[in-house]
Design an enzyme around this catalytic site. Structure first.
Site, PDB file in Angstrom:
ATOM      1  N   ASN A  97     -13.835   0.137  -7.044  1.00  0.00           N
ATOM      2  CA  ASN A  97     -15.034   0.955  -6.883  1.00  0.00           C
ATOM      3  C   ASN A  97     -15.375   1.680  -8.182  1.00  0.00           C
ATOM      4  O   ASN A  97     -14.703   2.632  -8.537  1.00  0.00           O
ATOM      5  CB  ASN A  97     -14.816   1.992  -5.787  1.00  0.00           C
ATOM      6  CG  ASN A  97     -14.216   1.392  -4.535  1.00  0.00           C
ATOM      7  OD1 ASN A  97     -14.730   0.403  -4.035  1.00  0.00           O
ATOM      8  ND2 ASN A  97     -13.138   1.967  -4.045  1.00  0.00           N
ATOM      9  N   HIS A 129      -3.748   5.770   3.646  1.00  0.00           N
ATOM     10  CA  HIS A 129      -4.499   4.597   3.185  1.00  0.00           C
ATOM     11  C   HIS A 129      -3.964   3.300   3.774  1.00  0.00           C
ATOM     12  O   HIS A 129      -4.720   2.450   4.270  1.00  0.00           O
ATOM     13  CB  HIS A 129      -4.459   4.557   1.654  1.00  0.00           C
ATOM     14  CG  HIS A 129      -5.421   3.612   1.022  1.00  0.00           C
ATOM     15  ND1 HIS A 129      -5.117   2.293   0.789  1.00  0.00           N
ATOM     16  CD2 HIS A 129      -6.681   3.792   0.558  1.00  0.00           C
ATOM     17  CE1 HIS A 129      -6.143   1.699   0.200  1.00  0.00           C
ATOM     18  NE2 HIS A 129      -7.109   2.593   0.052  1.00  0.00           N
ATOM     19  N   SER A 158     -11.662  -0.845  -0.549  1.00  0.00           N
ATOM     20  CA  SER A 158     -10.394  -0.767   0.178  1.00  0.00           C
ATOM     21  C   SER A 158     -10.572  -1.146   1.635  1.00  0.00           C
ATOM     22  O   SER A 158      -9.663  -1.687   2.261  1.00  0.00           O
ATOM     23  CB  SER A 158      -9.821   0.647   0.105  1.00  0.00           C
ATOM     24  OG  SER A 158      -9.052   0.821  -1.043  1.00  0.00           O
ATOM     25  N   ASP A 195       0.838  -1.193   0.000  1.00  0.00           N
ATOM     26  CA  ASP A 195       0.000   0.000   0.000  1.00  0.00           C
ATOM     27  C   ASP A 195       0.879   1.251   0.000  1.00  0.00           C
ATOM     28  O   ASP A 195       1.971   1.236  -0.582  1.00  0.00           O
ATOM     29  CB  ASP A 195      -0.928  -0.036   1.234  1.00  0.00           C
ATOM     30  CG  ASP A 195      -2.261   0.638   0.981  1.00  0.00           C
ATOM     31  OD1 ASP A 195      -2.302   1.876   0.982  1.00  0.00           O
ATOM     32  OD2 ASP A 195      -3.260  -0.078   0.789  1.00  0.00           O
TER      33      ASP A 195
END
Length: 579
Positions: free
Chosen positions: A364, A268, A447, A233
């Site tokens: 998404n 994130h 996520s 990430d």
């Protein structure tokens, strides 16, 4: 006449935004096609000394963004832009338009590097000569020696890279020739009483029970410290009080030397880490697998990353870090042969040959499951809201495996997003000062769904570390809760039970998955089941005797080992599933 004029104007505007498409060949010979976005430029510079204001005025740009020390993304002023002005600036060494992948709309930029693998009887030197690249190879690297994959840095312009890849592939001398893209926007988007996704009692107008059912699983295991989950990430806040003692030494695939830490305001990865393994202590949030360890891997910055860095992050996770599970809350864009090879190797050879479990968010966009989540050997995770409906922007379709509860996104129920860790203090998403800024209440999208499933995979392996990666995938898919809002059907393409196009096999169930990993039974007798159970036989003989399934729960058994010896009841609203 006026109508014709309006159509002509609209055509001109569209042609300014999108030029003809371009493509390269995937490993299987499929054309991976892109729209050329003439409204967005990628500029390569000699240094970061060039001034954004000068670019805006001279080249007529609306916005200028430095995405790396030598790379600039710029939106053009459609009314005044003249491409010839770029050549007047000595600091700019190369430029081209952004590419929009036609399947999912992800923006990608070309670099001057490509990946290739020669076929068994071909040499890299022969390929370079055959393709007329002898004087254009600035650097030749054995990117992944065990897989015989090379990375070539070429003196070609960015605009010529796709034609070069096609030319190499069309010689028939390679398995693949893929660009090394810069990919944008890959990242897909507590306070126990508020962690409704872990235990839904009706918070935020939710439906009780629409959760991952993790609390009963913790009576069996909260996770083993021998099980490691890698988080590929943006890096993780290495000193966060709710994460620090669960973090192992990490890796910075971007070359920044952060040891897996974050940079700037990138929160994130820290949010994903909190969902997976926040410590079960007296404050903050708790993760799905608080007893497991985590490997922070920084492969992205500001939500974007180069293919080679992401691949190096994945490779480090299973080869060097020894990860048992890898969470990937990112995806989208064109297929890539090296990703395919890395994921295959990870699944087949990780964990000493048992295989590493890879979990990807479906992404998404309310469309088809994105790459690499659509690969058959990973777990593709979508999202549902607090009442058990697919979140409207959660990707779905044939490749979707399971869903986890997050709410949020474009969904109308916005009060039910996930609580998790944030960067400390005034950084991150909460941007508050003091302790309040250490957490956030708005983590959403797939996520936030993917790390919940990665945490469950870690619990499953904690209960039974002898399982293969395939076993873990099958168990998680076979033990799901069948959401009452959807109709599930058995199809040959989905062998792990009944399946639905929008929510896959259903909502993940931590307790049932851990039970399936750990326990086997000679049979069940004189019991009333009030929670989901996946019952396995210890000796290929399994009988049900005076058993009642109640409380909206589900009993799952295997068809080739089960018999009903006496009274067996399934109450209204419950289910009995034979696999």
């Amino acid at each position: 006449m006026n109508r014709i004029y309006l159509i002509l104007v609209l055509t001109v505007v569209i042609s300014n935004l999108f030029a003809q498409s371009d493509f390269f060949y995937s490993k299987n010979g499929k054309e991976e096609t892109f729209k050329i976005r003439k409204d967005i430029l990628i500029l390569k510079t000699k240094s970061s000394n060039i001034k954004g204001e000068m670019l805006r005025q001279h080249v007529k740009l609306e916005t200028v963004e430095f995405i790396s020390p030598d790379l600039i993304k710029a939106k053009v002023d459609q009314d005044n832009f003249d491409v010839k002005t770029i050549s007047d600036i000595d600091e700019i060494t190369d430029w081209y338009y952004m590419l929009e992948y036609e399947r999912d709309g992800v923006l990608q930029a070309l670099t001057n590097r490509i990946f290739l693998r020669p076929k068994n009887d071909e040499s890299i030197e022969k390929i370079i000569k055959q393709c007329g690249l002898s004087g254009k190879v600035e650097k030749l690297e054995a990117f992944w020696p065990e897989a015989q994959i090379y990375m070539l840095t070429l003196s070609c312009k960015m605009k010529d890279i796709l034609p070069v890849c096609r030319r190499i592939y069309e010689t028939g001398m390679v398995d693949f020739a893929d660009p090394n893209f810069y990919r944008e926007g890959l990242l897909g988007n507590t306070l126990w009483p508020a962690q409704w996704n872990m235990k839904n009692t009706g918070q935020g107008n939710g439906t009780p029970g629409i959760d991952i059912n993790v609390e009963p699983a913790w009576s069996i295991t909260q996770g083993s410290s021998n099980i490691k989950v890698a988080i590929v990430d943006e890096g993780v806040d290495l000193t966060h009080p709710d994460l620090q003692t669960n973090l192992l030494p990490g890796y910075d695939a971007t070359g920044g030397g952060s040891n897996g830490g974050y940079s700037g305001n990138d929160a994130h990865g820290t949010s994903c880490a909190g969902v997976i393994g926040a410590i079960n202590n007296s404050y903050g949030v708790v993760g799905v697998a608080p007893g497991c360890k985590m490997i922070p891997i920084k492969a992205f910055s500001n939500g974007s990353g180069y293919d080679d860095r992401i691949k190096n992050g994945l490779r480090y996770a299973w080869q060097t870090g020894g990860a048992d599970v890898i969470n990937n809350s990112w995806g989208g864009g064109s297929t890539n042969s090296v990703y395919d090879e890395l994921i295959d190797s990870c699944v087949n050879y990780g964990r000493g040959g048992k295989g590493c479990v890879l979990v990807f968010c479906s992404h998404n966009g309310g469309a088809a499951v994105c790459y690499p989540a659509n690969l058959p050997n990973v777990i593709a995770v979508g999202s549902v809201n607090c009442v058990g409906r697919r979140v409207s922007d959660s990707n779905y379709g044939d490749e979707l495996d399971v869903v986890a509860p997050v709410g949020g996104g474009m969904d109308s129920i916005n009060s039910t997003k996930v609580y998790t860790t944030d960067l400390q203090g005034s950084l991150g998403e909460n941007k508050a000062s003091g302790t309040a800024g250490d957490y956030r209440s708005d983590f959403c999208g797939t996520s936030a769904a993917s790390p919940q499933v990665a945490g469950i995979a870690a619990l499953v392996l904690s209960a039974n570390p002898n399982l293969t990666a395939s076993d873990v995938r099958n168990i998680i898919c076979m033990t799901t809760q069948k959401l009452y809002n959807y109709t599930f059907e058995t199809t040959s393409a989905h062998p792990n039970g009944s399946w639905n196009n929008e929510v896959g096999y259903g909502l993940v169930d931590a307790e049932a998955a851990v039970q399936a990993a750990l326990y086997c039974y000679a049979g069940l007798s004189n019991q009333t089941l009030t929670s989901n159970k996946f019952a396995r036989s210890c000796n290929n003989t399994f009988s049900l005797q005076n058993v009642t399934v109640s409380n909206n729960s589900k009993l799952t058994v295997r068809s080739n080992e089960t018999s009903i010896a006496d009274t067996f009841r399934v109450s209204t609203g419950c289910s009995f599933e034979i696999r």
